[in-house]
Design a protein around this motif. Structure first.
Motif, PDB file in Angstrom:
ATOM      1  N   ARG A 154      -4.214  -7.045   3.502  1.00 18.76           N
ATOM      2  CA  ARG A 154      -5.016  -6.001   4.134  1.00 18.76           C
ATOM      3  C   ARG A 154      -5.151  -6.253   5.627  1.00 18.76           C
ATOM      4  O   ARG A 154      -5.412  -7.355   6.066  1.00 18.76           O
ATOM      5  CB  ARG A 154      -6.389  -5.942   3.487  1.00 18.76           C
ATOM      6  CG  ARG A 154      -6.305  -5.600   2.032  1.00 18.76           C
ATOM      7  CD  ARG A 154      -7.663  -5.688   1.385  1.00 18.76           C
ATOM      8  NE  ARG A 154      -7.532  -5.594  -0.043  1.00 18.76           N
ATOM      9  CZ  ARG A 154      -7.672  -4.474  -0.732  1.00 18.76           C
ATOM     10  NH1 ARG A 154      -7.935  -3.358  -0.128  1.00 18.76           N
ATOM     11  NH2 ARG A 154      -7.539  -4.473  -2.045  1.00 18.76           N
TER      12      ARG A 154
ATOM     13  N   ASN B 165      -2.691  -2.330   0.540  1.00 20.85           N
ATOM     14  CA  ASN B 165      -4.036  -1.839   0.842  1.00 20.85           C
ATOM     15  C   ASN B 165      -4.668  -1.132  -0.341  1.00 20.85           C
ATOM     16  O   ASN B 165      -5.781  -0.627  -0.236  1.00 20.85           O
ATOM     17  CB  ASN B 165      -4.014  -0.915   2.062  1.00 20.85           C
ATOM     18  CG  ASN B 165      -3.881  -1.700   3.350  1.00 20.85           C
ATOM     19  OD1 ASN B 165      -4.379  -2.802   3.461  1.00 20.85           O
ATOM     20  ND2 ASN B 165      -3.204  -1.120   4.320  1.00 20.85           N
ATOM     21  N   THR B 166      -3.972  -1.075  -1.467  1.00 22.19           N
ATOM     22  CA  THR B 166      -4.517  -0.480  -2.689  1.00 22.19           C
ATOM     23  C   THR B 166      -4.942  -1.606  -3.626  1.00 22.19           C
ATOM     24  O   THR B 166      -4.675  -2.775  -3.387  1.00 22.19           O
ATOM     25  CB  THR B 166      -3.465   0.415  -3.387  1.00 22.19           C
ATOM     26  OG1 THR B 166      -2.372  -0.398  -3.802  1.00 22.19           O
ATOM     27  CG2 THR B 166      -2.978   1.527  -2.459  1.00 22.19           C
ATOM     28  N   ASP B 167      -5.607  -1.228  -4.704  1.00 23.69           N
ATOM     29  CA  ASP B 167      -6.013  -2.219  -5.707  1.00 23.69           C
ATOM     30  C   ASP B 167      -4.846  -2.467  -6.656  1.00 23.69           C
ATOM     31  O   ASP B 167      -4.470  -1.594  -7.428  1.00 23.69           O
ATOM     32  CB  ASP B 167      -7.231  -1.723  -6.494  1.00 23.69           C
ATOM     33  CG  ASP B 167      -8.468  -1.638  -5.624  1.00 23.69           C
ATOM     34  OD1 ASP B 167      -8.587  -2.473  -4.708  1.00 23.69           O
ATOM     35  OD2 ASP B 167      -9.309  -0.751  -5.859  1.00 23.69           O
ATOM     36  N   LEU B 168      -4.283  -3.656  -6.573  1.00 22.72           N
ATOM     37  CA  LEU B 168      -3.150  -4.039  -7.417  1.00 22.72           C
ATOM     38  C   LEU B 168      -3.531  -5.240  -8.266  1.00 22.72           C
ATOM     39  O   LEU B 168      -4.284  -6.108  -7.808  1.00 22.72           O
ATOM     40  CB  LEU B 168      -1.934  -4.416  -6.556  1.00 22.72           C
ATOM     41  CG  LEU B 168      -1.266  -3.325  -5.753  1.00 22.72           C
ATOM     42  CD1 LEU B 168      -0.230  -3.939  -4.822  1.00 22.72           C
ATOM     43  CD2 LEU B 168      -0.609  -2.314  -6.662  1.00 22.72           C
ATOM     44  N   PRO B 169      -2.989  -5.323  -9.487  1.00 23.99           N
ATOM     45  CA  PRO B 169      -3.189  -6.535 -10.281  1.00 23.99           C
ATOM     46  C   PRO B 169      -2.565  -7.741  -9.560  1.00 23.99           C
ATOM     47  O   PRO B 169      -1.656  -7.588  -8.740  1.00 23.99           O
ATOM     48  CB  PRO B 169      -2.438  -6.249 -11.584  1.00 23.99           C
ATOM     49  CG  PRO B 169      -2.248  -4.778 -11.620  1.00 23.99           C
ATOM     50  CD  PRO B 169      -2.243  -4.303 -10.201  1.00 23.99           C
ATOM     51  N   GLY B 170      -3.032  -8.933  -9.868  1.00 29.03           N
ATOM     52  CA  GLY B 170      -2.598 -10.155  -9.192  1.00 29.03           C
ATOM     53  C   GLY B 170      -1.106 -10.386  -9.171  1.00 29.03           C
ATOM     54  O   GLY B 170      -0.536 -10.745  -8.144  1.00 29.03           O
TER      55      GLY B 170
ATOM     56  N   ARG C 201       0.593  -7.856  -6.881  1.00 24.98           N
ATOM     57  CA  ARG C 201       0.275  -8.171  -5.492  1.00 24.98           C
ATOM     58  C   ARG C 201       1.132  -9.338  -5.001  1.00 24.98           C
ATOM     59  O   ARG C 201       1.684  -9.306  -3.907  1.00 24.98           O
ATOM     60  CB  ARG C 201      -1.204  -8.508  -5.340  1.00 24.98           C
ATOM     61  CG  ARG C 201      -1.601  -8.881  -3.909  1.00 24.98           C
ATOM     62  CD  ARG C 201      -3.092  -8.927  -3.721  1.00 24.98           C
ATOM     63  NE  ARG C 201      -3.709  -7.626  -3.870  1.00 24.98           N
ATOM     64  CZ  ARG C 201      -3.727  -6.676  -2.925  1.00 24.98           C
ATOM     65  NH1 ARG C 201      -3.156  -6.905  -1.771  1.00 24.98           N
ATOM     66  NH2 ARG C 201      -4.308  -5.528  -3.138  1.00 24.98           N
TER      67      ARG C 201
END
Length: 100
Positions: free
Chosen positions: A75, A27-32, A35
């Motif tokens: 998400r 649910n956080t912003d992670l690099p591809g 992720r």
């Protein structure tokens, strides 16, 4: 070697906590690449959780018990929802599911 029910429940709780941790991180912003690795780890943990819980509890608790196939990776509004009923088993709250 036979595993005790306490060891099995402990492993189920460990997997459940790992699944929750992965979902929070997703649910956080992670690099591809991170992720993708985390999604792979989540899928592996969900599979292990389902396999272990089905061997520990070989009977169906209710029609609301979720499986890996019914979960979404990534998400979601409630990251704990797909394993909520199965987690009840490890916390000893089986009565409600069996009677429902």
């Amino acid at each position: 070697m036979m595993t005790s029910i306490d060891d099995t429940l402990s492993e189920i709780r460990w997997l459940r906590n790992g699944i929750w941790r992965c979902r929070r991180l997703l649910n956080t912003d992670l690099p591809g690449t991170e992720r993708k690795a985390l999604e792979k780890r989540l899928h592996e943990q969900l599979s292990a959780f389902e396999r272990l819980s089905s061997t520990a509890f070989p009977f169906a608790l209710s029609s609301k018990v979720y499986s890996v196939r019914s979960t979404t990776i990534g998400r979601s509004d409630s990251p704990e929802a797909p394993i909520e009923n199965a987690a009840m088993v490890s916390s000893g709250c089986m009565g409600k599911s069996i009677s429902g």
